[in-house]
Design a protein around this motif. Structure first.
Motif, mmCIF file in Angstrom:
data_model
loop_
_atom_site.group_PDB
_atom_site.id
_atom_site.type_symbol
_atom_site.label_atom_id
_atom_site.label_comp_id
_atom_site.label_asym_id
_atom_site.label_seq_id
_atom_site.Cartn_x
_atom_site.Cartn_y
_atom_site.Cartn_z
ATOM 1 N N LEU A 58 0.852 -1.190 0.000
ATOM 2 C CA LEU A 58 0.000 0.000 0.000
ATOM 3 C C LEU A 58 0.884 1.234 0.000
ATOM 4 C CD1 LEU A 58 -2.636 -0.943 2.712
ATOM 5 C CD2 LEU A 58 -2.953 -0.928 0.246
ATOM 6 N N ILE A 59 0.658 2.101 -0.952
ATOM 7 C CA ILE A 59 1.462 3.315 -1.034
ATOM 8 C C ILE A 59 0.548 4.530 -0.958
ATOM 9 C CG2 ILE A 59 2.990 4.654 -2.557
ATOM 10 C CD1 ILE A 59 4.023 1.842 -3.494
ATOM 11 N N VAL A 80 -1.337 5.752 1.688
ATOM 12 C CA VAL A 80 -2.550 5.735 2.497
ATOM 13 C C VAL A 80 -2.514 6.968 3.396
ATOM 14 C CG1 VAL A 80 -3.809 4.521 4.306
ATOM 15 C CG2 VAL A 80 -2.595 3.228 2.536
ATOM 16 N N LEU A 96 -3.694 8.674 6.735
ATOM 17 C CA LEU A 96 -4.198 8.197 8.008
ATOM 18 C C LEU A 96 -4.432 9.389 8.936
ATOM 19 C CD1 LEU A 96 -3.056 4.969 9.538
ATOM 20 C CD2 LEU A 96 -2.953 6.931 11.023
ATOM 21 N N HIS A 97 -5.568 9.380 9.606
ATOM 22 C CA HIS A 97 -5.873 10.414 10.585
ATOM 23 C C HIS A 97 -6.143 9.736 11.915
ATOM 24 C CE1 HIS A 97 -6.420 12.753 6.943
ATOM 25 N NE2 HIS A 97 -7.396 11.944 6.579
ATOM 26 N N LEU A 126 3.663 1.099 15.928
ATOM 27 C CA LEU A 126 3.203 2.170 15.047
ATOM 28 C C LEU A 126 2.890 3.432 15.849
ATOM 29 C CD1 LEU A 126 2.416 3.187 12.226
ATOM 30 C CD2 LEU A 126 0.139 2.226 12.579
ATOM 31 N N MET A 139 4.659 6.946 15.233
ATOM 32 C CA MET A 139 3.876 8.144 14.890
ATOM 33 C C MET A 139 4.153 9.261 15.893
ATOM 34 S SD MET A 139 0.376 7.062 12.965
ATOM 35 C CE MET A 139 -0.511 6.317 14.306
ATOM 36 N N GLN A 184 3.359 16.284 5.454
ATOM 37 C CA GLN A 184 2.154 17.076 5.166
ATOM 38 C C GLN A 184 1.143 16.990 6.308
ATOM 39 O OE1 GLN A 184 0.604 16.009 1.334
ATOM 40 N NE2 GLN A 184 2.486 16.569 0.272
ATOM 41 N N MET A 185 1.619 16.482 7.411
ATOM 42 C CA MET A 185 0.764 16.229 8.564
ATOM 43 C C MET A 185 0.503 17.515 9.361
ATOM 44 S SD MET A 185 2.222 14.150 11.784
ATOM 45 C CE MET A 185 3.236 15.599 12.118
ATOM 46 N N ILE A 237 -3.298 14.432 11.745
ATOM 47 C CA ILE A 237 -4.127 14.523 10.551
ATOM 48 C C ILE A 237 -3.233 14.505 9.322
ATOM 49 C CG2 ILE A 237 -5.728 16.019 9.285
ATOM 50 C CD1 ILE A 237 -6.705 16.907 12.135
ATOM 51 N N ASN A 238 -3.580 13.612 8.410
ATOM 52 C CA ASN A 238 -2.879 13.522 7.129
ATOM 53 C C ASN A 238 -1.457 12.973 7.247
ATOM 54 O OD1 ASN A 238 -3.348 13.749 4.397
ATOM 55 N ND2 ASN A 238 -2.294 15.713 4.242
ATOM 56 N N VAL A 239 -1.328 11.926 7.992
ATOM 57 C CA VAL A 239 -0.097 11.143 7.963
ATOM 58 C C VAL A 239 -0.149 10.266 6.718
ATOM 59 C CG1 VAL A 239 1.236 9.343 9.119
ATOM 60 C CG2 VAL A 239 0.014 11.060 10.474
ATOM 61 N N ARG A 240 0.923 10.273 5.948
ATOM 62 C CA ARG A 240 0.956 9.368 4.795
ATOM 63 C C ARG A 240 1.711 8.111 5.167
ATOM 64 N NH1 ARG A 240 2.886 12.952 -0.166
ATOM 65 N NH2 ARG A 240 4.445 13.516 1.388
ATOM 66 N N LEU A 241 1.075 6.998 4.905
ATOM 67 C CA LEU A 241 1.614 5.727 5.336
ATOM 68 C C LEU A 241 1.841 4.829 4.122
ATOM 69 C CD1 LEU A 241 0.568 4.075 8.556
ATOM 70 C CD2 LEU A 241 0.489 2.644 6.550
ATOM 71 N N HIS A 242 2.997 4.182 4.099
ATOM 72 C CA HIS A 242 3.305 3.236 3.033
ATOM 73 C C HIS A 242 3.620 1.899 3.681
ATOM 74 C CE1 HIS A 242 3.717 6.938 0.771
ATOM 75 N NE2 HIS A 242 4.677 7.325 1.570
ATOM 76 N N LEU A 243 2.978 0.872 3.191
ATOM 77 C CA LEU A 243 3.248 -0.458 3.719
ATOM 78 C C LEU A 243 3.879 -1.291 2.610
ATOM 79 C CD1 LEU A 243 2.585 -2.216 6.318
ATOM 80 C CD2 LEU A 243 0.979 -3.322 4.773
ATOM 81 N N LEU A 244 5.113 -1.704 2.837
ATOM 82 C CA LEU A 244 5.885 -2.349 1.775
ATOM 83 C C LEU A 244 6.271 -3.755 2.199
ATOM 84 C CD1 LEU A 244 8.239 0.716 1.151
ATOM 85 C CD2 LEU A 244 5.992 0.265 0.133
ATOM 86 N N THR A 268 4.567 9.688 -4.854
ATOM 87 C CA THR A 268 4.921 9.944 -3.461
ATOM 88 C C THR A 268 6.165 9.178 -3.044
ATOM 89 O OG1 THR A 268 2.612 9.304 -3.283
ATOM 90 C CG2 THR A 268 3.576 10.492 -1.422
ATOM 91 N N LEU A 269 6.398 8.052 -3.690
ATOM 92 C CA LEU A 269 7.547 7.238 -3.298
ATOM 93 C C LEU A 269 8.865 7.775 -3.850
ATOM 94 C CD1 LEU A 269 6.956 3.401 -3.168
ATOM 95 C CD2 LEU A 269 7.372 5.003 -1.315
#
Lengths: 307, 307
Positions: free
Chosen positions: A259-260, A262, A264-265, B196, B200, B243-244, B260-267, B292-293
């Motif tokens: 997943l790229i 996402v 999250l809040h 996590l 965070m 961008q949080m 608010i607006n944490v971008r998360l990547h799961l690889l 984004t990557l």
């Protein structure tokens, strides 16, 4: 459909004051029923009546007597005198005029935990179901659900699914929910049962749905057309996959999903956002909120209900 | 500083072939040492030598003998004949010419688990530390760290901190790390210890740092100037807070942080991204990756090392 059924109920206009905006109280399960009762207390307050009538729907559970006794005591402790647990053991029960009358005249409707599939199998599409939507939309009644009752709130409902550490393909199955939230999907016992992976798997498969994860003894409170807040002990996690990319289509069942992007809040209890004249602000401080949340406020509070 | 120290070591150019690009193998702890040894095997391969010399640094741990014996057997099983565990019990040891020579001539440098604060207290700023950077930058040696050795990789290092379900203010303390990653912070045993929330919290306090959470028996492999991949059994979670927005400055210690607006990547393991001529692509399929990557690839692979 909603319109047609509601006519059949032949309620007078006097029974349906249209001014109040309905609230949804979506509870992550295991809310305190004995001590501070923070979440249940807010539910009662949101009925906005001095002497509210509250009905408890235990249809998600096989244990009507036991569960209704627990909530009867809790709501009694909170000063509610007009309280009634509705025993719905069949779809006939859910179409019974007395049940419908009780729901339509309730200021607060509370759905207990159990199994959301059982709840929907018993009341989905029945007169009780229509009455819940009418009470919410037309009377501004407060509709609450905890655990299975919370999952059932959305139109697309998590039926079951293993909550593993990471999102895996094919572990979550869906069913039709009650449709109080059209563009979101609710998961409960969220942090306690480590369900972020499961919720991300849901969003990976359905990027148009906002994933809502609600902790125990915590509630997402949505005011129709206005905004939302988080109350209780934990937090609400929102998973927004609309700008996400994933390899969902390329992998096999039970494989981990890449997943790229996402978004999250994480919204702890006390967070509160209201919609005012084209902008959004934090309800307490009045500070402007991150623009990303504007759409979220829309998604949650617009409540396009079943048509 | 690095320059000055390296001159003092008086190595000839022949000892420092400059062509190879160094790799970092950042392991989330508990990597398999007995069965498939997937992660350790890749580390050995990345030395890119038929007969690599591998040194094991146990300085993070109080148990040099026990830990070095485990890795000696593992690397022996993998066919490595030139292997040496360096006993660094003091900063004098870390400045000893023989230790420095061993590090500078190593094709692979492996840091074990233990306590990252102990590791830094023993080798931070010593000749051994400088030699590690020289070996990485000038010889293209492969530098690996597991658990505490992984945390130590970044310039800003998590020293300690309770990993609760949700991010809380003030639960994580920082220390100076080895600086192989300048704009990121590494956490390990990530999913297994539910970190996590802790990661965070780190990103909430330091939005300019990319949070990297690495699962057990899993590694983030960074190729300097090129890209990165994920290998092993689990996944790497990236937390991008640039961008949080958060209420970090407004809340008290131990309060939950609104994010608010944490971008998360799961690889998941198998994910691989390389930088080529101004664009990035998935190393296997050649497909374009989410824009984004791109920045993430830059952050991880640029390896601006200590100056």
């Amino acid at each position: 459909m909603l319109q047609a059924s509601s006519q059949a109920l032949r309620l007078s206009d006097a029974d349906l004051p249209r001014s109040a905006a309905g609230h949804l109280v979506i509870i992550g399960g295991n809310e305190d029923k004995v001590h501070d009762k923070l979440v249940l207390r807010r539910f009662v307050e949101l009925t906005a009546r001095r002497e509210p009538k509250i009905v408890v729907l235990t249809a998600a559970s096989n244990y009507h007597e036991e569960i209704s006794a627990v909530y009867d005591r809790a709501f009694g402790d909170l000063g509610v005198t007009q309280r009634k647990a509705l025993a719905i053991h069949s779809r006939e029960d859910a179409n019974h005029p007395a049940v419908v009358e009780d729901i339509l005249s309730a200021d607060g409707i509370f759905m207990t935990g159990g199994d959301q599939r059982r709840l929907l199998a018993l009341i989905g599409g029945t007169a009780a179901y229509t009455a819940m939507h009418r009470a919410f939309i037309e009377r501004g009644s407060c509709v609450a659900g905890t655990s299975a009752g919370a999952s059932a709130m959305s139109a697309h409902m998590i039926a079951e699914g293993q909550g593993d550490i990471h999102p895996e393909k094919g572990v979550v199955s869906f069913a039709v929910g009650l449709g109080f939230l059209q563009r979101a999907v609710v998961d409960q016992h969220f942090s306690e049962r480590r369900r972020l992976g499961r919720l991300m798997a849901v969003v990976a498969q359905n990027p148009s749905l906002l994933g809502i994860g609600i902790d125990e003894d915590t509630a997402l409170v949505v005011e129709r057309g206005s905004g939302f807040e988080v109350i209780g002990d934990g937090a609400v996690t929102l998973v927004d996959g609309r700008q996400m990319s994933s390899n969902f289509l390329d992998i096999g069942e039970r494989e981990l999903i890449e997943l790229i992007n996402v978004r999250l809040h994480l919204l702890p209890a006390g967070a509160s956002y209201v919609h005012r004249a084209g902008t959004c602000s934090d309800a307490q401080g009045g500070r402007e909120i991150n623009p990303t949340l504007h759409e979220i406020v829309d998604i949650l509070s617009s409540n396009e209900t079943v048509s």
